[in-house]
Design a protein around this motif. Structure first.
Motif, short mmCIF file in Angstrom:
data_model
loop_
_atom_site.label_atom_id
_atom_site.label_comp_id
_atom_site.label_asym_id
_atom_site.label_seq_id
_atom_site.Cartn_x
_atom_site.Cartn_y
_atom_site.Cartn_z
N GLN A 154 0.83 -1.20 0.00
CA GLN A 154 0.00 0.00 0.00
C GLN A 154 0.86 1.25 0.00
N LEU A 155 1.88 1.27 0.88
CA LEU A 155 2.78 2.42 0.94
C LEU A 155 3.45 2.61 -0.39
N GLU A 156 3.86 1.47 -0.99
CA GLU A 156 4.56 1.55 -2.27
C GLU A 156 3.65 2.19 -3.31
N LYS A 157 2.39 1.77 -3.34
CA LYS A 157 1.47 2.33 -4.35
C LYS A 157 1.30 3.82 -4.16
N GLU A 158 1.15 4.27 -2.88
CA GLU A 158 0.93 5.70 -2.64
C GLU A 158 2.13 6.51 -3.08
N LEU A 159 3.33 6.04 -2.67
CA LEU A 159 4.53 6.80 -3.00
C LEU A 159 4.75 6.84 -4.49
N TYR A 160 4.55 5.67 -5.15
CA TYR A 160 4.79 5.63 -6.58
C TYR A 160 3.78 6.48 -7.33
N GLN A 161 2.54 6.54 -6.83
CA GLN A 161 1.55 7.36 -7.52
C GLN A 161 1.99 8.81 -7.52
N ASP A 162 2.44 9.30 -6.33
CA ASP A 162 2.94 10.67 -6.25
C ASP A 162 4.11 10.88 -7.19
N ALA A 163 5.03 9.90 -7.20
CA ALA A 163 6.24 10.07 -8.01
C ALA A 163 5.92 10.07 -9.49
N LEU A 164 5.01 9.17 -9.91
CA LEU A 164 4.67 9.12 -11.33
C LEU A 164 4.02 10.43 -11.75
N GLU A 165 3.14 10.95 -10.85
CA GLU A 165 2.50 12.22 -11.18
C GLU A 165 3.54 13.32 -11.30
N ALA A 203 18.26 10.82 -13.06
CA ALA A 203 19.28 9.94 -13.64
C ALA A 203 19.41 8.60 -12.91
N PRO A 204 19.39 8.56 -11.55
CA PRO A 204 19.45 7.25 -10.91
C PRO A 204 18.27 6.36 -11.28
N ILE A 205 17.08 6.96 -11.41
CA ILE A 205 15.92 6.15 -11.79
C ILE A 205 16.13 5.56 -13.17
N LEU A 206 16.70 6.39 -14.05
CA LEU A 206 16.81 5.96 -15.43
C LEU A 206 17.86 4.89 -15.61
N LYS A 207 18.98 5.03 -14.88
CA LYS A 207 20.14 4.21 -15.22
C LYS A 207 20.37 3.02 -14.30
N ILE A 208 20.00 3.15 -13.03
CA ILE A 208 20.34 2.07 -12.11
C ILE A 208 19.30 0.96 -12.26
N LYS A 209 19.78 -0.25 -12.54
CA LYS A 209 18.85 -1.35 -12.79
C LYS A 209 18.49 -2.02 -11.48
N LEU A 210 17.19 -2.06 -11.20
CA LEU A 210 16.71 -2.67 -9.97
C LEU A 210 15.74 -3.79 -10.31
N PRO A 211 15.62 -4.82 -9.45
CA PRO A 211 14.67 -5.89 -9.75
C PRO A 211 13.23 -5.39 -9.87
N ASN A 212 12.87 -4.44 -8.99
CA ASN A 212 11.50 -3.97 -8.96
C ASN A 212 11.50 -2.53 -9.47
N ASN A 213 11.28 -2.34 -10.74
CA ASN A 213 11.59 -1.01 -11.28
C ASN A 213 10.41 -0.34 -11.97
N LYS A 214 9.35 -0.09 -11.20
CA LYS A 214 8.19 0.57 -11.79
C LYS A 214 8.52 1.99 -12.21
N LEU A 215 9.35 2.67 -11.38
CA LEU A 215 9.69 4.04 -11.71
C LEU A 215 10.44 4.11 -13.03
N GLN A 216 11.33 3.13 -13.24
CA GLN A 216 12.12 3.14 -14.47
C GLN A 216 11.23 2.94 -15.69
N GLN A 217 10.23 2.05 -15.52
CA GLN A 217 9.32 1.82 -16.65
C GLN A 217 8.60 3.10 -17.02
N HIS A 218 8.18 3.85 -15.96
CA HIS A 218 7.42 5.06 -16.27
C HIS A 218 8.28 6.10 -16.94
N ILE A 219 9.53 6.26 -16.44
CA ILE A 219 10.34 7.32 -17.02
C ILE A 219 10.74 6.95 -18.44
N ASN A 220 10.83 5.63 -18.73
CA ASN A 220 11.16 5.26 -20.10
C ASN A 220 10.04 5.62 -21.05
#
Lengths: 275, 318
Positions: free
Chosen positions: B165-176, B208-225
């Motif tokens: 739940q926390l992850e969803k809230e934080l990611y929603q803010d970040a994606l926005e 740049a860290p979101i874009l370049k650093i490869k993480l197993p769980n990378n929803k943020l990277q997908q969005h920025i791509n």
């Protein structure tokens, strides 16, 4: 609010119109409420007035504990309880009332950014001055915060709150700042707001938005609250367009509507008005 | 002007000049403003003048640590990337930096430090491999605790636990937030005109860290791509201002992704294994000889002292 609950609330909200008995809860006005909470509460009241949504203001000593997120103010509408300006704006949007529909994408981005600026700098500065400055904390904040409670609960709660706020300041890097630096930050923030406002009546020209409500809430409260020193309100007074902005909103949304309505409960009587 | 200042930052990886958000911001600003800095890329924060990274060390005025303080100090020395900005653009800078810090940074902290899989597989591993012994046992856990604490305090919830739940809230803010930034940037090269400013440095430092650093769980990277303008913006800055780092990217890409490639990370592993086995066998043999479990018979002594041989035989049976 969690996402699932948010979706559910939006669905329920859209179903019903705004009731007449909507209530806004905040701490006691005369003896308990602090600067930051008063600013947030005034911002929500201004926003609801701008949307033409009637709301009664009810002052309770335990408002902070009643709130679903622990922060005041919160509104009780129908059978839903929503706290803080951000979720309240979304809630009213679900009911079909929105002030920012006419903005394009770039303007909406700017509006959100400036709202975060106010939250990040003004609100944090208010919290710092209230709880991290020893004089203000011991003379004003702690006595006021703990006024509804008897000994020893009043001491415990006041110190607990102070400790919590100080830890937060530490985590975000404000603990090393001196009071002068905080005043300087407030001045910078006001300068940015003043630049953005320019000579327009509202931040996005003719129509007020939630940004106007938020800025009004904070600036008006700072201007009309007596603290240990006047330096904070002096910083704001040096920007004349911000002063006239506050006056304009007060006249348009608070004085005229109060002249019509009978109850004086929604008129803030904490300090003298600007006029 | 004055003697060159020294900047201490975290080392870089994955094609970035540094892996830390604040360090990236400061490095980018220094390049934009043309400040001549002596950059020390280190992996041990205790060696920095203030104890944390990034840190700017000046001759006259001591050391500074937070990005905002460092940028102010650089401005004082007349290295100012915001010289051409109008007053309104300066105001917008403050506003958008606040937006980044309130909406994007919590999600970034969560995805790198609090999300269990990402932390264990990627972040902790990188820091444990790169921080020198013996701090690599101590610091990653401490940093993890500090970041979790910070997230708890900022959200105002002392009982915060990492969860869906926390992850969803934080990611929603970040994606926005990322979408808003992309709308504000539009098709321009930088946020204000053709030359980069401090806002560009902050945005680059966070994205740049979101874009370049490869993480197993990378929803943020997908969005920025999916946000073409922001991706272009980051790659542009990397190519223009950090060309040596982006050229390194193809060769470094291989090692983090090789799962069974332990021998790539430690070329001496086989040698170490053989040596350690030999050492163990030698130690056991030496102990056996010294305590008498095994004796080495001298054959030329057999004819002269037969009775001693019998004693040795008895000892052997024991």
């Amino acid at each position: 609010m969690s996402l699932a609950a948010e979706a559910f609330v939006s669905q329920m909200a859209a179903a019903e119109p705004w009731p007449e008995n909507a209530t806004l809860y905040q701490p006691l006005r005369e003896h308990q409420i602090l600067l930051s909470d008063c600013a947030s509460s005034l911002a929500v009241q201004a926003y609801l007035r701008m949307c033409n949504l009637p709301v009664r203001v009810s002052c309770r000593a335990n408002a902070e504990y009643m709130s679903p997120s622990g922060k005041v103010p919160f509104i009780h509408v129908g059978n839903q309880v929503v706290s803080e300006l951000g979720p309240i704006v979304q809630f009213t949007k679900a009911k079909g009332h929105s002030l920012s529909d006419g903005l394009d994408d770039v303007q909406r981005a700017e509006m959100k950014a400036y709202m975060e600026l106010v939250n990040n700098m003004l609100l944090t500065a208010e919290l710092y001055i209230q709880w991290c400055d020893d004089t203000t904390s011991s003379e004003i904040s702690r006595p006021r915060y703990s006024s509804p409670y008897s000994w020893p609960l009043n001491h415990i709660l006041a110190y607990q709150k102070q400790w919590e706020v100080r830890r937060k300041m530490n985590a975000i890097g404000w603990a090393g700042k001196s009071l002068e630096q905080v005043y300087e930050d407030v001045s910078q923030c006001c300068q940015a707001l003043s630049q953005r406002l320019g000579t327009q009546p509202y931040f996005f020209n003719k129509q007020p938005t939630e940004l106007d409500a938020l800025v009004f809430g904070h600036l008006f409260t700072i201007l009309t609250t007596r603290l240990t020193s006047d330096e904070l309100s002096e910083k704001i007074k040096s920007y004349s367009n911000l002063l006239s902005f506050c006056r304009r909103i007060e006249q348009t949304y608070f004085e005229e509507q109060d002249r019509d309505s009978q109850s004086g409960a929604s008129h803030h009587s904490k300090g003298p008005s600007l006029i | 002007m004055a003697a060159p200042m020294e900047l201490y930052c975290w080392r870089g990886d994955h094609g970035l000049p540094s892996v830390d958000v604040d360090c990236l911001t400061v490095l980018a600003y220094a390049k934009f403003a043309g400040a001549p800095l002596k950059v020390h890329k280190i992996t041990n924060p205790w060696r920095s003048p203030t104890g944390i990274l990034p840190a700017l060390k000046t001759r006259e005025e001591g050391s500074f640590s937070q990005p905002s303080k460092i940028i102010i100090q650089l401005r004082k020395q007349k290295y100012n990337a915001d010289y051409d900005l109008s007053a309104k653009e300066g105001a917008d800078t403050l506003a958008f930096v606040s937006l980044l810090e309130e909406k994007l940074l919590p999600a970034l902290i969560y995805t790198q430090w609090v999300d269990a899989k990402n932390y264990v597989d990627a972040t902790r591993r990188w820091y444990a491999e790169n921080i020198p012994f013996p701090l690599n046992f101590l610091l990653p856990n401490r940093m993890h605790g500090r970041q979790l604490e910070r997230l708890r305090l900022v959200r105002g919830d002392p009982a915060l636990e990492p969860g869906e739940q926390l992850e969803k809230e934080l990611y929603q803010d970040a994606l926005e937030c990322m979408t808003l930034l992309s709308q504000r940037l539009g098709s321009h090269k930088f946020f204000f005109g053709d030359s980069p400013s401090s806002l560009d440095a902050y945005v680059f430092g966070h994205l740049a860290p979101i874009l370049k650093i490869k993480l197993p769980n990378n929803k943020l990277q997908q969005h920025i791509n999916s946000l073409e303008s922001l991706r272009q913006f980051c790659n542009n800055i990397l190519v223009l201002y950090f060309p040596s780092e982006s050229r390194e990217l193809p060769t470094r890409k291989v090692s983090p992704q090789a799962e069974g490639g332990d021998f790539d990370n430690e070329p001496h592993k086989r040698r170490n294994q053989i040596l350690s086995v030999l050492f163990a066998v030698g130690a056991m043999l030496g102990y056996a000889v010294l305590s008498g479990i095994i004796t080495i018979k001298h054959t030329h002594a057999q004819l002269e002292e037969p009775h001693i041989e019998e004693e040795e035989d008895e000892e052997e049976e024991e």
